[in-house]
Write a protein that holds these residues in place. Structure first.
Motif, PDB file in Angstrom:
ATOM      1  N   GLU A   1      30.725  17.004   7.698  1.00 31.89           N
ATOM      2  CA  GLU A   1      31.207  17.058   6.318  1.00 31.89           C
ATOM      3  C   GLU A   1      30.261  16.370   5.334  1.00 31.89           C
TER       4      GLU A   1
ATOM      5  N   THR B   1      27.404  20.270   8.601  1.00 37.51           N
ATOM      6  CA  THR B   1      28.651  20.944   8.239  1.00 37.51           C
ATOM      7  C   THR B   1      29.825  20.322   8.981  1.00 37.51           C
TER       8      THR B   1
ATOM      9  N   HIS C   1      28.768  17.743   3.024  1.00 33.90           N
ATOM     10  CA  HIS C   1      29.034  18.300   1.695  1.00 33.90           C
ATOM     11  C   HIS C   1      30.160  17.568   0.978  1.00 33.90           C
TER      12      HIS C   1
ATOM     13  N   SER D   1      26.826  33.094   6.936  1.00 34.22           N
ATOM     14  CA  SER D   1      28.257  33.116   6.624  1.00 34.22           C
ATOM     15  C   SER D   1      28.642  31.990   5.675  1.00 34.22           C
ATOM     16  N   ARG D   2      27.846  30.943   5.612  1.00 40.00           N
ATOM     17  CA  ARG D   2      28.121  29.825   4.711  1.00 40.00           C
ATOM     18  C   ARG D   2      27.229  29.839   3.473  1.00 40.00           C
ATOM     19  N   THR D   3      25.998  30.275   3.615  1.00 40.36           N
ATOM     20  CA  THR D   3      25.077  30.236   2.467  1.00 40.36           C
ATOM     21  C   THR D   3      25.105  31.512   1.646  1.00 40.36           C
TER      22      THR D   3
ATOM     23  N   PRO E   1      37.935  27.863   9.637  1.00 39.43           N
ATOM     24  CA  PRO E   1      36.572  27.367   9.401  1.00 39.43           C
ATOM     25  C   PRO E   1      36.370  25.952   9.954  1.00 39.43           C
TER      26      PRO E   1
ATOM     27  N   VAL F   1      22.547  30.030   8.546  1.00 35.76           N
ATOM     28  CA  VAL F   1      23.954  30.361   8.750  1.00 35.76           C
ATOM     29  C   VAL F   1      24.441  31.151   7.536  1.00 35.76           C
TER      30      VAL F   1
ATOM     31  N   CYS G   1      22.171  31.189  13.678  1.00 34.95           N
ATOM     32  CA  CYS G   1      23.561  31.611  13.857  1.00 34.95           C
ATOM     33  C   CYS G   1      23.752  33.118  13.743  1.00 34.95           C
TER      34      CYS G   1
ATOM     35  N   TYR H   1      21.872  27.635  -1.191  1.00 36.82           N
ATOM     36  CA  TYR H   1      23.095  28.439  -1.230  1.00 36.82           C
ATOM     37  C   TYR H   1      23.581  28.577  -2.673  1.00 36.82           C
TER      38      TYR H   1
END
Length: 350
Positions: free
Chosen positions: A95, A92, A97, A183-185, A284, A181, A209, A154
């Protein structure tokens, strides 16, 4: 009178035929992962379990948006010299992604080729597509990475049994850290899933996390776990039994985070780091990190969209934090400065 050949052929194709399944479908373990017996970078899950400081390294860019490998190599040297034991490439923070798979595997291979004898290279080859995760992991291990980092699927979320099946498929590739995590998935990986795959010989552990209570639960069950939260990693390590941390802030102050993970309880140092950590994650990740490294002069101020730099008032805050903690504790050897808006390059096509 002889029957013409085509008569026999016609009779044959008109006869009822017993259907036979394709041969590949009945061969046991037909889809085995690709293997190599070369041992240059061969690493077991047990080797990965020992790592206490793993940095999720930033990916720097040239003005046209391509990788700045010179800056990347400099960042890697700083991590190694300051005691990081492992590196996450294209996570993450890095980067991944925003990368094509070609870029992704190239950067993993470059990191292995240049630094694989000095630090453990863990490639983020996770995906919400099991097919892509398997393929990327095969390629990552083929270019020499020591372990893979895998997130749960996700957006197109799956069932708990689907999570287990997904992780079992990617674990067959090689040593693996599972990354939780929510909060992201948008989906927590519950302990029942981790416990179901924990006996796999390639299961190195979990980057967690959710918090330190979850970490203690895993430790009590004999599962290796790293804190994925910089603000909780000190207590995770010394009060809850975590092996260490997979850190973002160690991009900036690797020596201080190593001290936090190796030298025993240090609530004073932990407290001193909190203003930096709070600043870093107010937006973020990796927005804060990208801004900070640019102002330290160790990467060019280039952002791949959709990331944009922090506003000038926040950039001023960072300079003050650096002065308070001491410039010598941060990576790079240039003076920290407040960059102007016009100094930043935002790249949408690369």
């Amino acid at each position: 009178m002889a029957v013409p050949f085509y008569g026999f052929f016609l009779a044959y194709i008109l006869m009822p035929q017993r259907w036979r399944s394709p041969e590949a479908a009945v061969i046991h373990d037909f889809h085995l992962p690709m293997r190599s017996f070369e041992v240059k970078n061969r690493t077991s899950a047990e080797d990965i379990k020992k790592l206490r400081l793993i940095t999720a390294v930033k990916t720097p860019y040239l003005p046209d948006g391509r990788f700045d490998l010179e800056a990347f190599d400099s960042l890697m040297h700083m991590q190694i010299l300051n005691g990081a034991e492992g590196i996450i490439v294209g996570g993450t923070t890095g980067e991944g992604h925003l990368m094509s798979w070609d870029e992704h595997i190239m950067l993993i291979g470059h990191c292995v080729n240049c630094f694989g004898m000095s630090i453990k290279v863990i490639g983020n080859t996770g995906s919400n597509s099991t097919r892509e995760a398997i393929h990327a992991s095969e390629q990552g291990f083929a270019v020499g990475m020591h372990a893979a980092l895998h997130i749960n699927p996700y957006y197109g979320k799956t069932s708990l049994q689907g999570l287990i099946s997904h992780f079992e498929a990617v674990l067959s590739m090689g040593p693996t850290i599972i990354y939780n995590v929510p909060s992201r998935t948008g989906q927590d990986i519950p302990p029942s899933v981790i416990e179901a795959i924990s006996q796999n010989s390639n299961m190195a552990g979990v980057k967690e996390c959710v918090g330190n209570d979850r970490i203690r639960d895993y430790v009590d069950k004999g599962i290796v776990v790293w804190s994925g939260n910089d603000d909780q990693c000190h207590d995770a390590r010394w009060a809850f039994g975590a092996t260490g941390v997979i850190s973002v802030v160690s991009n900036l102050v690797p020596g201080l985070i190593r001290e936090l993970m190796f030298q025993g309880k240090n609530p004073s140092l932990n407290g001193n780091l909190m203003p930096l950590i709070e600043w870093l994650f107010r937006e973020p990740n990796p927005i804060g990190l990208n801004t900070a490294l640019a102002q330290l002069g160790v990467v060019r101020p280039v952002f791949r969209l959709p990331y944009v730099p922090l506003p000038v008032e926040r950039r001023i805050e960072f300079v003050n934090i650096v002065h308070k903690l001491g410039r010598k504790n941060f990576v790079g050897d240039k003076g920290v400065q407040v960059l102007d808006d016009d100094d930043f390059i935002l790249v949408g096509r690369y």
